[in-house]
Design an enzyme around this catalytic site. Structure first.
Site, PDB file in Angstrom:
ATOM      1  N   GLY A 312      29.407  46.583  31.234  1.00 43.90           N
ATOM      2  CA  GLY A 312      28.834  47.873  31.579  1.00 43.90           C
ATOM      3  C   GLY A 312      28.084  47.825  32.897  1.00 43.90           C
ATOM      4  O   GLY A 312      28.422  47.070  33.817  1.00 43.90           O
ATOM      5  N   SER A 313      27.039  48.605  32.988  1.00 40.07           N
ATOM      6  CA  SER A 313      26.356  48.802  34.268  1.00 40.07           C
ATOM      7  C   SER A 313      25.589  47.581  34.758  1.00 40.07           C
ATOM      8  O   SER A 313      25.097  47.589  35.889  1.00 40.07           O
ATOM      9  CB  SER A 313      25.403  49.993  34.162  1.00 40.07           C
TER      10      SER A 313
END
Length: 679
Positions: A312-313
């Site tokens: 993810g981020s």
């Protein structure tokens, strides 16, 4: 003769008799009383003389015995209190002459970095049987179960039957059980001296330590990796980098986050960013190391080194570091178009609660913009993105001292194309272990040196070798950006006053066994370092499949789930690790760790280092033929599976800082799609 009259009550006391010698013996004595004369004979005088001599001898003997007892007491005090005697070791020759049945393969103990015992082998007594001698297995089994009711009756009868000459009934008897078997007096039963591996800390670091089999051979974890070392060098403990105090604090924080958000599991790592030592490694659910037989496969699964997840981020830190290191973007002047989604056929890449405008380089990380990260990756292209990911160790197994280490899942070199570049920029389309993420972020924060993590304690002041991933100046800028995420971005809940925490949140959808993304199943993680003015430790906290609750206002993203857990861990372990909090308002430290959200932001039409609006429009079909834009998805929206895209031309060599190559239009087919990631 006149009768003797008793003395008057008022008369004076009697005088002792006056002795006079008569004959050859002691002279008879006369004692004068008022009106009375008493004569003492010679034999009485001899007896009195002997009594006087005996009294003197008794006094001498008593003094002698007193001196003897005093000497014994002084010797005992010296030997037990003042200078205790060391027990003599059994001579090697004597040990060699012992019966072979007493020789059991022993193992060296395992300790944490501070000498706390993690694993040790202790002597035990095993119960063995000779079924050939036992004529009534059922009766013997029933009698044995009166002493050891935990034994399974049918299995015990089966073991006591047959023509075998040797079977184990119990590998470790308690003294009470041993005496009970002796009292039964059953022929065919015997005892054997053995050793058993004990883990005094219970569940602490169980996935690191691993286990041994019934014969004392390592089957997992450190026990397996260093099986030969532990079996040969038995007297020297194997010292690990784990700190039990930090281990317990991290486990408590991850366990609480799992309970609060009803997750199915979680993981955590604390890493010394300057040496690569793993200070703590937690994977939940776990099990008691002394009860491996009762552990389920999920409890034995190490989520830190074997579990592979889309990061993810958290991967936006790698994207930003690559852009700065390649010189294709500038933290002060570059901005990126986050005003519209990037469309691939009928799919779109968009932001979760996006700003819907052009955003600066720092805002990409602070607001966790997928669009900004995608356009940032576009400045250096897919080929150099893959090269950077390879250099950061994201495409190979982590070389840690554990047999259980998974290989990341990433597109092959010939399939790493435009679509992969965009999605990998914000942590989708690639799966790595939590250990990969925290190791890469450690290199970003420590000055740019990538070191393989280790579970072995390093000597104080030791300098471990590593490879340079980014320059020191890039690392300094990244530390400021990581701090900005915690002060002004999605990681606010991870901040701890005085420790200047920096990091990045990451929420990613989980993929299913047949591909594709699973609805409402996500990974919420936080990765960071502290203190950012002089980084010492990196931290990773993850919760698997968290569910929203009332306290989080219906959210289950990393900022609500993992960031608070990371903050609680730092607050507990920083004092343990000897870190003293600084003044949160110290102007020098604040200046050294800060960066503005909009540092001299230029106008959108002239933004340096950004993908131009024309380039963004080239990434989408004509307006008339474009499908209706999808609404900004919720955090639990599932990204679609992405097909292959047309390769993007390789950008030229590294440009000067702040100077960007011309943007390259994307050429897409009508059925190509892209995933979307939430913070």
């Amino acid at each position: 003769m006149m009768p003797i009259q008793p003395p008057s009550p008022d008369s004076l006391p009697l005088r002792r008799p006056v002795l006079s010698a008569t004959g050859d013996g002691p002279a008879p004595h006369e004692e004068s009383l008022p009106g009375v004369t008493v004569r003492v004979t010679g034999p009485d005088l001899q007896r009195r003389a002997q009594l006087e001599r005996s009294r003197g001898r008794l006094v001498v003997a008593a003094l002698g015995f007193g001196a003897l007892f005093l000497a014994v007491a002084m010797k005992a005090t010296w030997s037990t209190v003042i200078a205790p005697a060391e027990p003599k070791r059994l001579n090697a020759a004597v040990r060699a002459l012992q019966p072979p049945s007493l020789h059991v393969a022993s193992r060296a103990p395992i300790t944490d970095r501070n000498g706390e015992m993690l694993a040790i082998s202790l002597p035990v007594t095993a119960l063995i049987a000779n079924p050939r001698v036992i004529h009534n297995p059922t009766e013997v089994a029933d009698r044995l179960r009166t002493v050891m009711p935990q034994l399974e009756r049918e299995r015990l009868i089966e073991r006591l039957s047959g023509d075998r000459g040797f079977v184990y009934i119990s590998r470790a008897l308690t003294p009470r059980e041993q005496q009970g078997v002796i009292n039964l007096g059953i022929a065919g039963l015997d005892f054997e001296e053995a050793e058993r591996r004990y883990y005094p800390q219970g569940r602490a670091a169980v996935h690191v330590l691993g286990n041994v089999d019934v014969d004392g051979k390592g089957v997992s974890g450190i026990e397996r990796r260093f099986d030969e070392r532990l079996s040969t060098d038995r007297e020297t403990p194997l010292r690990l980098s784990i700190d039990v105090r930090v281990q317990l604090a991290l486990r408590d924080a991850v366990s609480k986050a799992i309970a609060d958000f009803n997750g199915i599991g979680g993981a955590g790592v604390v890493l010394d960013i300057n040496t690569g030592e793993v200070i703590s490694m937690v994977s939940l659910p776990d099990y008691d190391a002394g009860d491996i037989g009762g552990a389920t496969p999920d409890e034995r699964f190490n989520r830190v080194t074997v579990g592979v997840y889309e990061p993810g981020s958290t991967f936006k830190l790698l994207t930003a570091a690559a852009a700065l290191e390649y010189g294709t973007a500038n933290v002060n002047t570059s901005s990126f178009d986050a005003s519209r989604p990037i469309r691939f056929g009928r799919f779109t890449i968009s932001d979760y609660k996006g700003k819907n405008r052009w955003i600066t380089f720092p805002e990409v990380l602070a607001y966790s913009s997928n669009l900004g990260a995608a356009h940032m990756a576009q400045t250096f292209g897919p080929q150099r993105q893959r090269e950077f990911m390879k250099a950061a160790g994201m495409l190979a197994r982590q070389q840690i001292e554990l047999p259980e280490a998974a290989l990341p899942l990433a597109p092959p070199a010939n399939s790493w194309r435009d679509i992969n570049m965009f999605t990998i920029a914000f942590g989708h389309g690639i799966s790595v272990t939590p250990l990969h993420v925290v190791t890469g972020v450690s290199a970003i924060a420590n000055g740019g040196i990538l070191r393989q993590p280790t579970l072995l304690a390093q000597p104080p002041g030791a300098q471990r070798e590593g490879v340079r991933l980014i320059g020191e100046r890039t690392s300094e800028t990244m530390r400021r950006l990581m701090r900005l995420v915690v002060t002004d971005g999605s990681g606010k809940n991870a901040d701890v006053a005085g420790y200047f925490v920096g990091g990045k949140t990451g929420t990613a959808q989980k993929t299913g066994p047949r591909g594709g993304y699973l609805m409402n199943k996500r990974i919420a993680a936080f990765v960071g370092a502290f203190p950012m003015n002089a980084p010492r430790y990196a931290l990773y906290v993850m919760v698997d499949e968290p569910k929203p609750n009332a306290k989080s206002y219906g959210y289950a993203t990393a900022g609500w789930v993992a960031a608070p857990a990371a903050g609680s861990v730092i607050a507990r372990i920083a004092p343990i690790l000897g870190l003293v909090p600084e003044d949160p308002g110290n102007p020098q430290i604040v200046a050294a760790t800060s960066i503005p959200l909009q540092p001299g932001r230029p106008r959108a039409s002239a933004a340096a280092g950004a993908a131009t609006p024309a380039a963004s429009r080239a990434a989408e079909p004509p307006r008339a033929a474009a499908p209706r834009p999808a609404a900004t998805p919720r955090d639990d929206a599932a990204p679609p599976v992405l097909p292959r895209a047309v390769p993007m031309p390789t950008l030229p060599g590294r440009a000067a800082p702040g100077a960007l190559p011309p943007p390259v239009p994307l050429r897409l087919t009508s059925n190509q799609g892209a995933g979307l990631a939430a913070r």
